[in-house]
Design an enzyme around this catalytic site. Structure first.
Site, PDB file in Angstrom:
ATOM      1  N   TRP A  34      17.540  58.927  40.603  1.00  0.00           N
ATOM      2  CA  TRP A  34      17.705  59.742  39.385  1.00  0.00           C
ATOM      3  C   TRP A  34      16.385  59.764  38.633  1.00  0.00           C
ATOM      4  O   TRP A  34      15.736  58.713  38.524  1.00  0.00           O
ATOM      5  CB  TRP A  34      18.785  59.111  38.512  1.00  0.00           C
ATOM      6  N   SER A 100      17.677  53.449  44.267  1.00  0.00           N
ATOM      7  CA  SER A 100      18.142  53.469  42.880  1.00  0.00           C
ATOM      8  C   SER A 100      19.564  54.014  42.807  1.00  0.00           C
ATOM      9  O   SER A 100      20.485  53.455  43.389  1.00  0.00           O
ATOM     10  CB  SER A 100      17.168  54.273  42.013  1.00  0.00           C
ATOM     11  N   MET A 101      19.777  55.160  42.148  1.00  0.00           N
ATOM     12  CA  MET A 101      21.105  55.756  42.080  1.00  0.00           C
ATOM     13  C   MET A 101      21.662  56.020  43.475  1.00  0.00           C
ATOM     14  O   MET A 101      22.869  55.929  43.706  1.00  0.00           O
ATOM     15  CB  MET A 101      21.056  57.052  41.281  1.00  0.00           C
ATOM     16  N   ASP A 229      10.486  45.425  38.274  1.00  0.00           N
ATOM     17  CA  ASP A 229      11.251  46.653  38.037  1.00  0.00           C
ATOM     18  C   ASP A 229      11.868  46.600  36.638  1.00  0.00           C
ATOM     19  O   ASP A 229      12.743  45.784  36.363  1.00  0.00           O
ATOM     20  CB  ASP A 229      12.357  46.765  39.095  1.00  0.00           C
ATOM     21  N   HIS A 258       9.730  49.939  39.724  1.00  0.00           N
ATOM     22  CA  HIS A 258      10.849  50.674  40.310  1.00  0.00           C
ATOM     23  C   HIS A 258      10.375  51.661  41.372  1.00  0.00           C
ATOM     24  O   HIS A 258      10.965  51.751  42.449  1.00  0.00           O
ATOM     25  CB  HIS A 258      11.594  51.414  39.196  1.00  0.00           C
TER      26      HIS A 258
END
Length: 292
Positions: A34, A100-101, A229, A258
């Protein structure tokens, strides 16, 4: 542009998912974070197909050049969209890589669709197992953190994305792990997402509990997370993953932010190649600390 049809929206229109399909061999499906698109996998798409892999990356609904649906911005639908990708391309023995997402899509797909067609899963800086702090998840992040994200998007989405991009890549006063050009590239990629999906997906990745989903994973699993992160902090995510996927290989990237798919691109590429059983001529993987 190539598209996969993932059902219809509430108005009866086809939902089209933009994707790219590179190379031949072992199928690897890359699921973006995202609020980017599949184009974030620039360096993986340029390298992984060189080593006997067929690499597919697609953009989830609401982002990039995929359909901008009003509804469907939750994980059951997103897992169904992933199933449409695997089914339409008739992929078998797939390695799913969720960033991530995108790690949430991997987890929900494995439980909702029984891991069909999948032989390995990788979670890279993923939001799993459960980000939101609740009574039964005291180690999660406070709801206020996500409320501030929504407020920032409402106030000035483009300014929010600019600030978010710097945190995403660990850019600070004395730290410049990526160029301004890379920040501009990410900003342009993220700002073409629909405002609706950008906001709704915050609720999705923040409040979805994947702990039960993860327990459905029986195939080989890899977890990679950066220790620096600040977007998805390792203490509420990566370091908790082997509680729910105890057989997973766990790798920490010391000092990585990240956006490690850029800042640690060579290491990430090699670790993914090792995971799928392909050894690059470029060298062996520096896998960092294993376990806790």
């Amino acid at each position: 542009m190539s598209y996969i049809t993932a059902g219809k929206d509430a108005n009866g229109h086809d939902v089209k998912l933009h994707y790219t399909d590179q190379g031949q061999g072992n199928p690897i499906v890359l699921i973006h974070g995202w609020p980017a698109s599949h184009e974030m996998w620039e360096y993986q798409l340029a390298e992984l197909p060189k080593h006997g892999n067929r690499v597919i990356a697609y953009t989830r609904r609401g982002f990039g050049n995929s359909s901008k649906t009003w509804e469907g911005n939750e994980y059951d639908t997103l897992a169904d969209d992933l199933k449409a990708v695997l089914d339409e391309l008739d992929l078998q023995d797939v390695t799913l890589v969720g960033f991530s997402m995108g790690g949430g899509e991997v987890a929900r797909y494995m439980s909702r669709h029984g891991g069909a067609r999948v032989s390995r899963v990788a979670f890279v800086a993923a939001v799993t197992p459960f980000l939101l702090q609740t009574d039964d998840n005291p180690d999660g992040a406070p709801k206020e953190n996500f409320d501030k994200m929504i407020e920032g998007l409402h106030k000035d989405r483009f300014d929010f994305l600019s600030t978010f991009g710097k945190q995403f890549f660990g850019v600070g006063t004395l730290s410049h792990p990526v160029s301004q050009a890379t920040l501009d590239w990410m900003q342009a990629m993220c700002q073409i997402a629909s405002p609706r999906a950008t906001e709704q997906d915050v609720y999705a990745f923040a409040a979805t509990d994947f702990r039960q989903d993860l327990q459905a994973i029986k195939v080989p699993a890899l977890v990679i997370h950066g220790t620096s992160d600040e977007t998805v902090p390792i203490k509420v995510s990566g370091q908790r993953m082997t509680q729910y996927v105890p057989h997973a290989q766990y790798i920490e990237y010391d000092g990585a932010p990240h956006g490690l798919f850029v800042t640690e691109k060579d290491r990430l590429n090699q670790d993914l190649l090792d995971f799928v059983g392909v050894h690059s001529a470029a060298g062996t993987s520096a896998t960092g600390r294993q376990g806790f």
